[in-house]
Design a protein around this motif. Structure first.
Motif, PDB file in Angstrom:
ATOM      1  N   LYS A  44       0.797  -1.234   0.000  1.00 50.38           N
ATOM      2  CA  LYS A  44       0.000   0.000   0.000  1.00 50.38           C
ATOM      3  C   LYS A  44       0.829   1.283   0.000  1.00 50.38           C
ATOM      4  O   LYS A  44       0.322   2.370   0.297  1.00 50.38           O
ATOM      5  CB  LYS A  44      -1.007   0.040   1.178  1.00 50.38           C
ATOM      6  CG  LYS A  44      -1.836  -1.201   1.355  1.00 50.38           C
ATOM      7  CD  LYS A  44      -2.326  -1.802   0.077  1.00 50.38           C
ATOM      8  CE  LYS A  44      -3.370  -0.960  -0.629  1.00 50.38           C
ATOM      9  NZ  LYS A  44      -3.645  -1.530  -1.991  1.00 50.38           N
ATOM     10  N   VAL A 128      -4.528   3.112   6.582  1.00 48.98           N
ATOM     11  CA  VAL A 128      -5.916   3.319   6.118  1.00 48.98           C
ATOM     12  C   VAL A 128      -6.135   2.571   4.798  1.00 48.98           C
ATOM     13  O   VAL A 128      -7.132   1.859   4.611  1.00 48.98           O
ATOM     14  CB  VAL A 128      -6.220   4.826   5.947  1.00 48.98           C
ATOM     15  CG1 VAL A 128      -7.562   5.032   5.254  1.00 48.98           C
ATOM     16  CG2 VAL A 128      -6.214   5.517   7.303  1.00 48.98           C
ATOM     17  N   SER A 129      -5.177   2.695   3.887  1.00 39.29           N
ATOM     18  CA  SER A 129      -5.294   2.018   2.595  1.00 39.29           C
ATOM     19  C   SER A 129      -5.378   0.502   2.801  1.00 39.29           C
ATOM     20  O   SER A 129      -6.209  -0.183   2.201  1.00 39.29           O
ATOM     21  CB  SER A 129      -4.082   2.393   1.729  1.00 39.29           C
ATOM     22  OG  SER A 129      -4.181   1.809   0.470  1.00 39.29           O
ATOM     23  N   PHE A 132      -8.804  -0.934   4.161  1.00 36.24           N
ATOM     24  CA  PHE A 132      -9.838  -1.158   3.138  1.00 36.24           C
ATOM     25  C   PHE A 132      -9.433  -2.269   2.164  1.00 36.24           C
ATOM     26  O   PHE A 132     -10.276  -3.053   1.718  1.00 36.24           O
ATOM     27  CB  PHE A 132     -10.135   0.153   2.390  1.00 36.24           C
ATOM     28  CG  PHE A 132     -10.844   1.140   3.276  1.00 36.24           C
ATOM     29  CD1 PHE A 132     -12.188   0.964   3.582  1.00 36.24           C
ATOM     30  CD2 PHE A 132     -10.174   2.210   3.850  1.00 36.24           C
ATOM     31  CE1 PHE A 132     -12.849   1.851   4.429  1.00 36.24           C
ATOM     32  CE2 PHE A 132     -10.821   3.098   4.695  1.00 36.24           C
ATOM     33  CZ  PHE A 132     -12.165   2.921   4.988  1.00 36.24           C
ATOM     34  N   LYS A 135     -10.003  -5.902   3.299  1.00 32.78           N
ATOM     35  CA  LYS A 135     -11.400  -6.375   3.225  1.00 32.78           C
ATOM     36  C   LYS A 135     -11.719  -6.974   1.864  1.00 32.78           C
ATOM     37  O   LYS A 135     -12.638  -7.769   1.739  1.00 32.78           O
ATOM     38  CB  LYS A 135     -12.364  -5.203   3.467  1.00 32.78           C
ATOM     39  CG  LYS A 135     -12.294  -4.640   4.864  1.00 32.78           C
ATOM     40  CD  LYS A 135     -13.271  -3.478   4.960  1.00 32.78           C
ATOM     41  CE  LYS A 135     -13.177  -2.847   6.331  1.00 32.78           C
ATOM     42  NZ  LYS A 135     -14.306  -2.024   6.671  1.00 32.78           N
ATOM     43  N   ASP A 142      -9.624 -10.826   7.154  1.00 35.19           N
ATOM     44  CA  ASP A 142     -10.533  -9.685   7.267  1.00 35.19           C
ATOM     45  C   ASP A 142     -10.257  -8.915   8.556  1.00 35.19           C
ATOM     46  O   ASP A 142     -10.201  -9.513   9.625  1.00 35.19           O
ATOM     47  CB  ASP A 142     -11.992 -10.177   7.324  1.00 35.19           C
ATOM     48  CG  ASP A 142     -12.487 -10.581   5.952  1.00 35.19           C
ATOM     49  OD1 ASP A 142     -11.891 -10.127   4.960  1.00 35.19           O
ATOM     50  OD2 ASP A 142     -13.457 -11.355   5.884  1.00 35.19           O
ATOM     51  N   PHE A 146     -11.504  -1.231  12.890  1.00 33.37           N
ATOM     52  CA  PHE A 146     -10.413  -0.266  12.647  1.00 33.37           C
ATOM     53  C   PHE A 146      -9.444  -0.278  13.828  1.00 33.37           C
ATOM     54  O   PHE A 146      -8.225  -0.345  13.657  1.00 33.37           O
ATOM     55  CB  PHE A 146     -11.038   1.124  12.455  1.00 33.37           C
ATOM     56  CG  PHE A 146     -10.081   2.170  11.952  1.00 33.37           C
ATOM     57  CD1 PHE A 146      -9.865   2.333  10.587  1.00 33.37           C
ATOM     58  CD2 PHE A 146      -9.416   3.007  12.835  1.00 33.37           C
ATOM     59  CE1 PHE A 146      -8.993   3.311  10.109  1.00 33.37           C
ATOM     60  CE2 PHE A 146      -8.536   3.980  12.373  1.00 33.37           C
ATOM     61  CZ  PHE A 146      -8.332   4.134  11.007  1.00 33.37           C
ATOM     62  N   LYS A 243     -16.876  -5.496  -2.460  1.00 39.57           N
ATOM     63  CA  LYS A 243     -16.582  -4.826  -1.178  1.00 39.57           C
ATOM     64  C   LYS A 243     -15.743  -3.551  -1.313  1.00 39.57           C
ATOM     65  O   LYS A 243     -15.417  -2.924  -0.313  1.00 39.57           O
ATOM     66  CB  LYS A 243     -15.856  -5.811  -0.258  1.00 39.57           C
ATOM     67  CG  LYS A 243     -16.744  -6.962   0.189  1.00 39.57           C
ATOM     68  CD  LYS A 243     -16.032  -7.800   1.214  1.00 39.57           C
ATOM     69  CE  LYS A 243     -16.895  -8.946   1.703  1.00 39.57           C
ATOM     70  NZ  LYS A 243     -16.090  -9.984   2.341  1.00 39.57           N
ATOM     71  N   GLY A 244     -15.350  -3.202  -2.528  1.00 39.92           N
ATOM     72  CA  GLY A 244     -14.545  -1.992  -2.693  1.00 39.92           C
ATOM     73  C   GLY A 244     -13.697  -2.095  -3.939  1.00 39.92           C
ATOM     74  O   GLY A 244     -13.737  -3.096  -4.650  1.00 39.92           O
ATOM     75  N   ARG A 248      -8.647   3.357  -4.735  1.00 39.86           N
ATOM     76  CA  ARG A 248      -9.622   3.812  -3.747  1.00 39.86           C
ATOM     77  C   ARG A 248      -9.719   5.340  -3.759  1.00 39.86           C
ATOM     78  O   ARG A 248     -10.602   5.908  -4.358  1.00 39.86           O
ATOM     79  CB  ARG A 248      -9.217   3.265  -2.367  1.00 39.86           C
ATOM     80  CG  ARG A 248     -10.263   3.321  -1.295  1.00 39.86           C
ATOM     81  CD  ARG A 248      -9.680   2.852   0.019  1.00 39.86           C
ATOM     82  NE  ARG A 248      -8.535   3.653   0.434  1.00 39.86           N
ATOM     83  CZ  ARG A 248      -8.592   4.743   1.198  1.00 39.86           C
ATOM     84  NH1 ARG A 248      -9.747   5.134   1.670  1.00 39.86           N
ATOM     85  NH2 ARG A 248      -7.497   5.433   1.513  1.00 39.86           N
ATOM     86  N   LYS A 249      -8.760   6.017  -3.108  1.00 40.21           N
ATOM     87  CA  LYS A 249      -8.822   7.485  -3.065  1.00 40.21           C
ATOM     88  C   LYS A 249      -7.600   8.124  -3.704  1.00 40.21           C
ATOM     89  O   LYS A 249      -7.668   9.219  -4.244  1.00 40.21           O
ATOM     90  CB  LYS A 249      -8.913   7.960  -1.616  1.00 40.21           C
ATOM     91  CG  LYS A 249     -10.299   7.993  -1.058  1.00 40.21           C
ATOM     92  CD  LYS A 249     -10.323   8.907   0.151  1.00 40.21           C
ATOM     93  CE  LYS A 249     -11.669   8.927   0.816  1.00 40.21           C
ATOM     94  NZ  LYS A 249     -11.596   9.573   2.140  1.00 40.21           N
ATOM     95  N   HIS A 258      -9.840   9.470   9.110  1.00 44.83           N
ATOM     96  CA  HIS A 258     -10.189   8.179   9.731  1.00 44.83           C
ATOM     97  C   HIS A 258      -9.701   8.009  11.167  1.00 44.83           C
ATOM     98  O   HIS A 258     -10.328   7.306  11.943  1.00 44.83           O
ATOM     99  CB  HIS A 258      -9.615   7.034   8.876  1.00 44.83           C
ATOM    100  CG  HIS A 258     -10.229   6.963   7.506  1.00 44.83           C
ATOM    101  ND1 HIS A 258     -11.410   6.299   7.252  1.00 44.83           N
ATOM    102  CD2 HIS A 258      -9.842   7.499   6.338  1.00 44.83           C
ATOM    103  CE1 HIS A 258     -11.718   6.416   5.963  1.00 44.83           C
ATOM    104  NE2 HIS A 258     -10.770   7.151   5.386  1.00 44.83           N
TER     105      HIS A 258
END
Ligand code: A3P
Length: 287
Positions: A44, A128-129, A132, A135, A142, A146, A243-244, A248-249, A258
């Motif tokens: 990540k 944070v990355s 997510f 998941k 999993d 948080f 699920k995503g 992402r961002k 977060h």
């Protein structure tokens, strides 16, 4: 996913894509070639961003390759079962990828002329990355919550162990001429400048127009829409698209959206303790 991690030389791996036998063979038998370039990261940190940039550099800024071949085939992971199969079809000079910690990286690298680009990112944003990502990616357990996952991250109780150990291990290479560090945040601030420096490091000369094209095709917006790069073609055994999404961002500083103040302070305390012996300061410290 329900499975237990196994340990290889103290590092946690999941049984699906990794095995003790394979990790042993990658460490001791994998043949690094002198013209190889390795993208090495803690997960990540911006690994795939670098793959896209280096794919475009390899093809002199022609986007045909990144638009027609999936990203994991262009630069396979050397330590996974799938990656070891995919490497056989990679043309030279090879750009290969790894999340391996320093102490179990292929031994043959250290007597070769091959190069490493080590990508780093603010560990709060990595967390944070990862929260997510874990998941949706099947070889990660999993996250329960948080809060719990933050503790797992800080203690290295996850796939590839702790960010702190990864960074401390690889920082032993920081003064070597075949080791180049770039941060996710620098890529954000000055993508063109980073591409120019990466070209210099790997000995590739490209004119300004080509650097501009590489910056354009490796931008978050373009990569997000490129099905060869955004993991939308990942199989359901690898990624749960319900699920995503992988892209992402793509921002620096998302952790502020977060973390609670208490979680951030706790993170900073653990960070200071774990990094106190490292004589390297990173720009995100104290921010
Ligand atoms: P976020 O989850 O914060 O969005 P890796 O490739 O090491 O798995 O890292 C993935 C992270 O890099 C994700 O971060 C992803 O969105 C981000 N990323 C991938 N390509 C990017 C790009 N071109 N520009 C900015 N961020 C990018």
């Amino acid at each position: 996913m329900a499975f237990d991690y196994f340990l290889y030389k103290g590092v946690k791996f999941s049984p699906g894509s990794y095995s003790e036998e394979l990790l042993n063979s990658v460490e001791n038998e994998f043949q690094v070639l002198d013209d190889d370039v390795y993208i090495v990261t803690y997960p990540k940190s911006g690994t795939n961003w670098l793959i896209e940039i280096l794919s475009l550099i390899k093809k002199d800024a022609d986007p045909n390759w990144v638009n027609s071949v999936v990203i994991w085939l262009r630069s396979p992971w050397i330590e996974t079962k799938e990656g070891q199969q995919q490497i056989k079809d990679v043309s030279r000079p090879r750009v290969l990828t790894s999340h391996l910690p320093f102490h179990i990286f292929p031994k043959s690298f250290f007597t070769s002329k091959a190069k490493i680009i080590y990508v780093m990112r603010n560990p709060k944003d990595i967390f944070v990355s990862l929260f997510f990502f874990a998941k949706i990616i099947c070889h990660y357990k999993d996250p329960e919550s948080f809060e719990q996952y933050l503790e797992d991250f800080l203690q290295g109780n996850i796939l590839y162990n702790s960010w702190f150990d990864h960074v401390k291990g690889w920082m032993q290479m920081k003064d070597n001429s075949n080791f180049f560090i770039v941060t996710y945040e620098e890529l954000h601030q000055d993508l063109r400048g980073c591409i120019t420096r990466i070209c210099k490091f790997i000995g590739k000369e490209l004119d300004d127009a080509k650097i501009d094209l590489i910056a354009k095709h490796s931008s978050f917006e373009v990569m997000k829409e490129n099905k060869m790069s955004n993991y939308s073609l990942g199989t359901k055994e690898f990624i749960d698209h319900t699920k995503g999404s992988f892209m992402r961002k793509g921002m620096a500083g998302d952790w502020k959206n977060h973390f609670t103040v208490a979680q951030s302070e706790h993170f900073d305390r653990v960070y200071q303790e774990k990094m106190k012996d490292l004589n390297v300061k990173f720009f995100w410290e104290g921010k």
